[in-house]
Design a protein around this motif. Sequence first.
Motif, PDB file in Angstrom:
ATOM      1  N   LEU A  38      44.725  45.473  28.158  1.00 33.29           N
ATOM      2  CA  LEU A  38      43.486  46.366  28.478  1.00 33.29           C
ATOM      3  C   LEU A  38      44.465  47.583  28.136  1.00 33.29           C
ATOM      4  O   LEU A  38      45.102  47.940  29.051  1.00 33.29           O
ATOM      5  CB  LEU A  38      43.066  46.142  29.585  1.00 33.29           C
ATOM      6  N   ASP A  39      44.072  48.489  27.707  1.00 32.66           N
ATOM      7  CA  ASP A  39      44.083  49.814  27.910  1.00 32.66           C
ATOM      8  C   ASP A  39      44.287  50.663  28.956  1.00 32.66           C
ATOM      9  O   ASP A  39      45.092  51.299  30.028  1.00 32.66           O
ATOM     10  CB  ASP A  39      43.703  50.776  27.182  1.00 32.66           C
ATOM     11  N   GLY A  40      42.970  50.212  29.840  1.00 29.66           N
ATOM     12  CA  GLY A  40      43.437  50.203  31.576  1.00 29.66           C
ATOM     13  C   GLY A  40      42.281  51.343  31.848  1.00 29.66           C
ATOM     14  O   GLY A  40      43.007  52.314  33.179  1.00 29.66           O
ATOM     15  N   MET A  41      42.026  51.797  30.821  1.00 32.52           N
ATOM     16  CA  MET A  41      41.046  53.144  31.218  1.00 32.52           C
ATOM     17  C   MET A  41      40.304  53.572  32.209  1.00 32.52           C
ATOM     18  O   MET A  41      39.254  52.762  32.234  1.00 32.52           O
ATOM     19  CB  MET A  41      40.329  53.677  29.234  1.00 32.52           C
ATOM     20  N   ASP A  42      40.486  53.947  32.723  1.00 35.83           N
ATOM     21  CA  ASP A  42      40.275  55.478  34.087  1.00 35.83           C
ATOM     22  C   ASP A  42      39.412  54.043  35.412  1.00 35.83           C
ATOM     23  O   ASP A  42      38.585  53.472  36.433  1.00 35.83           O
ATOM     24  CB  ASP A  42      37.769  55.568  33.937  1.00 35.83           C
ATOM     25  N   MET A  43      40.535  52.867  35.557  1.00 35.54           N
ATOM     26  CA  MET A  43      40.223  51.855  36.442  1.00 35.54           C
ATOM     27  C   MET A  43      41.138  52.349  37.245  1.00 35.54           C
ATOM     28  O   MET A  43      41.995  54.008  37.598  1.00 35.54           O
ATOM     29  CB  MET A  43      40.976  50.756  35.885  1.00 35.54           C
ATOM     30  N   GLU A  44      41.070  52.362  39.250  1.00 30.87           N
ATOM     31  CA  GLU A  44      41.507  52.721  40.295  1.00 30.87           C
ATOM     32  C   GLU A  44      41.961  51.707  40.854  1.00 30.87           C
ATOM     33  O   GLU A  44      41.953  50.270  40.435  1.00 30.87           O
ATOM     34  CB  GLU A  44      39.723  53.192  40.814  1.00 30.87           C
ATOM     35  N   PHE A  45      43.011  52.288  41.536  1.00 36.47           N
ATOM     36  CA  PHE A  45      43.847  51.717  42.813  1.00 36.47           C
ATOM     37  C   PHE A  45      42.815  51.580  43.871  1.00 36.47           C
ATOM     38  O   PHE A  45      43.341  52.939  44.151  1.00 36.47           O
ATOM     39  CB  PHE A  45      45.500  52.056  42.552  1.00 36.47           C
ATOM     40  N   VAL A  46      43.058  50.742  44.914  1.00 36.84           N
ATOM     41  CA  VAL A  46      42.980  51.068  46.185  1.00 36.84           C
ATOM     42  C   VAL A  46      43.539  50.151  46.883  1.00 36.84           C
ATOM     43  O   VAL A  46      44.040  48.852  46.625  1.00 36.84           O
ATOM     44  CB  VAL A  46      41.284  51.436  46.732  1.00 36.84           C
ATOM     45  N   LEU A  47      43.691  50.634  48.027  1.00 38.11           N
ATOM     46  CA  LEU A  47      44.098  50.137  49.659  1.00 38.11           C
ATOM     47  C   LEU A  47      42.619  48.681  50.411  1.00 38.11           C
ATOM     48  O   LEU A  47      42.467  50.129  50.768  1.00 38.11           O
ATOM     49  CB  LEU A  47      44.912  51.028  50.330  1.00 38.11           C
ATOM     50  N   GLY A  48      42.429  47.560  50.557  1.00 40.30           N
ATOM     51  CA  GLY A  48      41.458  47.635  50.818  1.00 40.30           C
ATOM     52  C   GLY A  48      42.169  45.733  51.593  1.00 40.30           C
ATOM     53  O   GLY A  48      43.389  45.597  51.239  1.00 40.30           O
ATOM     54  N   SER A  49      41.897  45.277  51.476  1.00 46.06           N
ATOM     55  CA  SER A  49      41.610  44.349  52.289  1.00 46.06           C
ATOM     56  C   SER A  49      40.879  43.022  52.107  1.00 46.06           C
ATOM     57  O   SER A  49      39.994  43.124  51.739  1.00 46.06           O
ATOM     58  CB  SER A  49      41.746  43.877  54.492  1.00 46.06           C
ATOM     59  N   ALA A  50      41.374  41.676  52.418  1.00 43.58           N
ATOM     60  CA  ALA A  50      41.260  40.458  51.909  1.00 43.58           C
ATOM     61  C   ALA A  50      41.367  39.424  52.660  1.00 43.58           C
ATOM     62  O   ALA A  50      42.637  39.015  53.106  1.00 43.58           O
ATOM     63  CB  ALA A  50      41.085  40.259  50.834  1.00 43.58           C
ATOM     64  N   ALA A  51      40.220  38.701  53.372  1.00 43.02           N
ATOM     65  CA  ALA A  51      40.344  37.461  53.944  1.00 43.02           C
ATOM     66  C   ALA A  51      41.672  36.369  53.468  1.00 43.02           C
ATOM     67  O   ALA A  51      42.018  36.407  52.680  1.00 43.02           O
ATOM     68  CB  ALA A  51      39.231  36.721  54.254  1.00 43.02           C
ATOM     69  N   THR A  52      41.845  36.206  54.172  1.00 44.16           N
ATOM     70  CA  THR A  52      44.320  35.630  54.313  1.00 44.16           C
ATOM     71  C   THR A  52      43.888  33.868  53.240  1.00 44.16           C
ATOM     72  O   THR A  52      45.092  34.003  52.954  1.00 44.16           O
ATOM     73  CB  THR A  52      44.563  35.232  55.811  1.00 44.16           C
ATOM     74  N   ASN A  53      42.158  33.693  53.145  1.00 41.30           N
ATOM     75  CA  ASN A  53      42.959  32.387  51.974  1.00 41.30           C
ATOM     76  C   ASN A  53      43.354  32.871  50.870  1.00 41.30           C
ATOM     77  O   ASN A  53      43.654  32.241  50.559  1.00 41.30           O
ATOM     78  CB  ASN A  53      41.669  31.564  52.387  1.00 41.30           C
ATOM     79  N   GLY A  54      42.115  34.199  50.302  1.00 36.01           N
ATOM     80  CA  GLY A  54      43.099  34.928  49.181  1.00 36.01           C
ATOM     81  C   GLY A  54      43.313  33.459  47.747  1.00 36.01           C
ATOM     82  O   GLY A  54      41.775  33.312  47.731  1.00 36.01           O
ATOM     83  N   GLU A  55      43.301  34.341  47.184  1.00 35.73           N
ATOM     84  CA  GLU A  55      43.311  34.252  45.262  1.00 35.73           C
ATOM     85  C   GLU A  55      43.467  32.082  45.111  1.00 35.73           C
ATOM     86  O   GLU A  55      43.931  32.277  43.822  1.00 35.73           O
ATOM     87  CB  GLU A  55      43.179  34.809  44.398  1.00 35.73           C
ATOM     88  N   LEU A  56      45.420  32.024  46.190  1.00 35.15           N
ATOM     89  CA  LEU A  56      45.348  31.338  45.745  1.00 35.15           C
ATOM     90  C   LEU A  56      45.130  30.002  46.893  1.00 35.15           C
ATOM     91  O   LEU A  56      45.158  30.351  47.747  1.00 35.15           O
ATOM     92  CB  LEU A  56      47.396  31.407  46.047  1.00 35.15           C
ATOM     93  N   PRO A  57      45.142  28.474  46.931  1.00 35.65           N
ATOM     94  CA  PRO A  57      45.370  28.079  47.466  1.00 35.65           C
ATOM     95  C   PRO A  57      46.297  28.017  49.506  1.00 35.65           C
ATOM     96  O   PRO A  57      47.195  28.830  49.031  1.00 35.65           O
ATOM     97  CB  PRO A  57      45.546  26.717  47.546  1.00 35.65           C
ATOM     98  N   THR A  58      44.906  27.984  50.088  1.00 34.09           N
ATOM     99  CA  THR A  58      45.835  28.045  51.300  1.00 34.09           C
ATOM    100  C   THR A  58      46.700  27.090  51.686  1.00 34.09           C
ATOM    101  O   THR A  58      46.556  25.591  51.817  1.00 34.09           O
ATOM    102  CB  THR A  58      44.736  28.182  52.562  1.00 34.09           C
ATOM    103  N   VAL A  59      48.189  27.796  51.404  1.00 32.29           N
ATOM    104  CA  VAL A  59      48.971  27.063  51.856  1.00 32.29           C
ATOM    105  C   VAL A  59      50.199  26.848  53.935  1.00 32.29           C
ATOM    106  O   VAL A  59      50.018  28.143  53.731  1.00 32.29           O
ATOM    107  CB  VAL A  59      50.675  26.216  51.691  1.00 32.29           C
ATOM    108  N   VAL A  60      50.033  25.530  54.668  1.00 31.32           N
ATOM    109  CA  VAL A  60      50.187  25.955  55.989  1.00 31.32           C
ATOM    110  C   VAL A  60      51.627  25.256  55.583  1.00 31.32           C
ATOM    111  O   VAL A  60      52.524  24.177  55.790  1.00 31.32           O
ATOM    112  CB  VAL A  60      49.016  25.438  56.990  1.00 31.32           C
TER     113      VAL A  60
END
Length: 426
Positions: free
Chosen positions: A274-296
Motif C-alpha cells: 500500500l502507498d500509505g496515503m494519509d495514514m496516521e500514527f498515534v500513541l494509544g494503548s491496548a489490553a495486554t493480551n494483544g494480537e498474539l496468544p497470551t504466553v505466561v
Amino acid sequence: MSSRLHEIPEDSVASHDTELSTDSCLASATEEMLEVTEAPTKDEDILRQTLSVHSIISTSLSFAERMQGAKLLQDAPLVVIGRGTCGTIFEIPGTESAYKKGSDKVALWNDANLTNIACRAVTEMKTCLQEIFPNVSIPRVAVVTGWVRENDLENWWQENLRRFPKDTRKSGYLFQVQRILPLPKPCREALIRLYFPKTMHESAHEDPDNKACLVRPYLGQRRGERELSNPALSLQNFPLYLDQIEELGLEVEAIQFSEEMAIGLATIHWKACLDGMDMEFVLGSAATNGELPTVVENFKTVAPFDIPAGDFKRRQVHLWMLDFDKADQLCLHVKESWKTCCDKMVTAVTANDPYFPNPAATGTLEQKLWDAFERAYLLAASNLQLTQKGLPKEASKYPALFLKSWKKRAIELAEDMEGDFVEFGE
C-alpha cells in the motif's frame, strides 16, 4: 532486568519495567531510564513515563469497573471517541471494539479492507521483525471485525439508532473495528496542565471527550507561530510536535518512535503493498493480551489460573497505524510500474501530517531521527522483500530509491514552502 513487573496506575504514575513476552530484550539504556522507584510528580516526568511505548498501565478501578461492568449491559449507549474525514468513531462500552460510521460508502469500504490488509501484514511479520529489531515494539494496526451489509442497514439502524448520541443520529455505512484504548489519566492531566490555556484547565479536565486521549507524535515539524497561537484544545488526536518532545526530554523515545514508524511504513509498503496515503500514527494503548496468544513464560512456577488472561486493568502503550481510506494498492511486482509506485509513495509521505522525520531538516535532533529512520526502513524493507514472490530483480534497489526521491521532494518543499508540510484537513 528486574524480575518484578512495575506498572503505571491510572490515577498515579508508578515505576515500571519493560519485560513482556512479545516485546522483550530492550536496550539497557532504555531499561535504566524507565526503571524508577518513586512515582513522578512533575508533569514532564509523568509524560516521559506514560508516553514510553514500553509502559504498562494499571488502570483505576473506576475505569476498569466501567468497562467491565458495561459488558453486562445490552444496548449500552455509544460514545464518540474520534472524528475524521472518513467517519466518526464510537466506543462500544465494555468492549475493545468501536464502530466507524460515515456517509461515503466507497471511502469507508476502502478503509475497512485496506486496514485489514495492513493488519494482516503487520501480524504475519511481527515475529520476524521482532527478531530483527529486538529493542523496539512493532507498530500495530487495529483489526476490522465486521461490517453491516447494505441490505441489512435499514433494520440495523432501526434497532440501534437510539444508542447513538442525539447529534449523530443520522444513518450511514459502518464497520466494527478494534478500539485503540486511550492513554492513562496522569498523561491526560499532564498534557492539559502543560499545553492548554490556564483558563481552560478546569473545563478540559471535566470534558468527557478528553478521556479518549490519543497522541500524534509529529517528528517532522516543530511548532511555528501558527501552532503556538492556535494550540490544540482537545486531547483526541493531540499533536505533540518535535520541539515539545525535545522540551520533555523525550529524545531517546523520539529515536525509537522514528525507528518504529520506519518499520511500520516499510511493512505497509513491502508486505501490504500500500502507498500509505494519509495514514496516521498515534500513541494509544491496548489490553495486554494483544494480537498474539497470551504466553505466561514462567507458567510452571506460578499458581495455575492465578494470572488474568488479559483485561482492561492492564494495558500496554503502543504506536498504532490507522486510517487507510485514502490509501491505494501498489503494483510492485510489475517492473514498469515502479516509477508510478515510487511517485505515489513519495506523495503519501510528503503530503501527510508531519509524523515522519523530515529529511530536509538540518537540526541535530532532526538529523538523528532521519538517520535512525533511514537505517530501520532499509533493514526492514530488505527483509520484508524476502517474503514476497515475483518481485523484479531490480526490486532490492527500490527502498533506497524511494528514500532518495523522498529526500529530493522534501528539499523542494523546504525551498518552496519554507519547510512546511502540506496537511490534510480534519
